[in-house]
Design a protein around this motif. Structure first.
Motif: not given
Length: 229
Positions: A54-72
């Motif tokens: 889903p980030a392809l049209p926006r590039g790296p700025k789509a990932f801004k504002g958060w860091t962690n991925v929690l996986v159960y």
């Protein structure tokens, strides 16, 4: 790439860019395996690739504002508190979820459901894409179903079209009718956006049949669906 159908179906230029974005995702996000989840390199890459779609049209700025991925390992419980302003009473309840996205906080995923999405990529469901849609929605403000749009897209048209689709789904769900779109999308406008985003990537023909104007907006927002390749 060969084992992830959503990536495999992309054209060559978008596939090349997806590799770059997935590498950036892996470099900038911290993965945390919780409650005994077995999270190896392959599944981290699967999550990174699907979050990058889903980030392809926006590039790296789509990932801004958060860091962690929690996986159960599977479904997880979340304790909710609700304050009733009229009575002053605070009540608590537990929700069982397969994914969640916190505003400026982590993305939370069920690994079992990530695996199901790889096994059945075209069934209209994808937990990583659902939560990434929420992350895009949260780029400018708390999630409300109106993410920052690409240049040239009309915000009023987006609001009117998505609201009309949401209202139709709410009416169908309230009347107990079977719906083409997952009735979970009737919970709130932001959930409608996330649910229809899942359909755009994994079952666009159904979305075009049910809500052609919504499908056209998501084509403009995300680019062509890999399911249509």
């Amino acid at each position: 790439m060969a084992r992830v159908p959503l990536a495999r179906a992309l054209d060559a230029p978008r596939l090349h860019y997806l590799r770059q974005l997935a590498a950036l995702f892996l470099h900038t996000k911290r993965f945390h395996a919780l409650n005994g989840a077995v999270l190896d390199d392959f599944w981290m890459l699967v999550i990174a690739m699907q979050a990058s779609l889903p980030a392809l049209p926006r590039g790296p700025k789509a990932f801004k504002g958060w860091t962690n991925v929690l996986v159960y390992p599977g479904e997880f419980n979340v304790r909710r508190s609700h304050y009733d302003a009229h009575s002053g009473v605070v009540s608590e309840s537990d929700d069982t979820l397969i994914g969640e996205a916190w505003d400026r906080g982590p993305m939370v995923l069920s690994l079992a459901d990530v695996k199901l999405d790889v096994e059945a990529p075209w069934d209209g469901f994808n937990v990583v894409i659902h939560e990434m849609a929420h992350k895009l929605d949260m780029l400018a403000a708390p999630a409300n179903g109106v993410p920052p749009l690409l240049s040239g897209m009309n915000r009023r048209e987006w609001i009117a079209t998505m609201q009309a689709g949401f209202d139709r789904l709410v009416k169908q769900a309230e009347r107990g009718r079977e719906t083409a779109i997952d009735p979970y999308g009737a919970e709130a406008p932001e959930e409608y956006f996330a649910v229809t985003s899942e359909l755009h990537f994994s079952r666009p023909a159904l979305l075009r049949q049910a809500e052609p104007k919504v499908a056209a907006l998501l084509d403009a927002f995300y680019g062509p669906s890999p399911a249509a390749a």
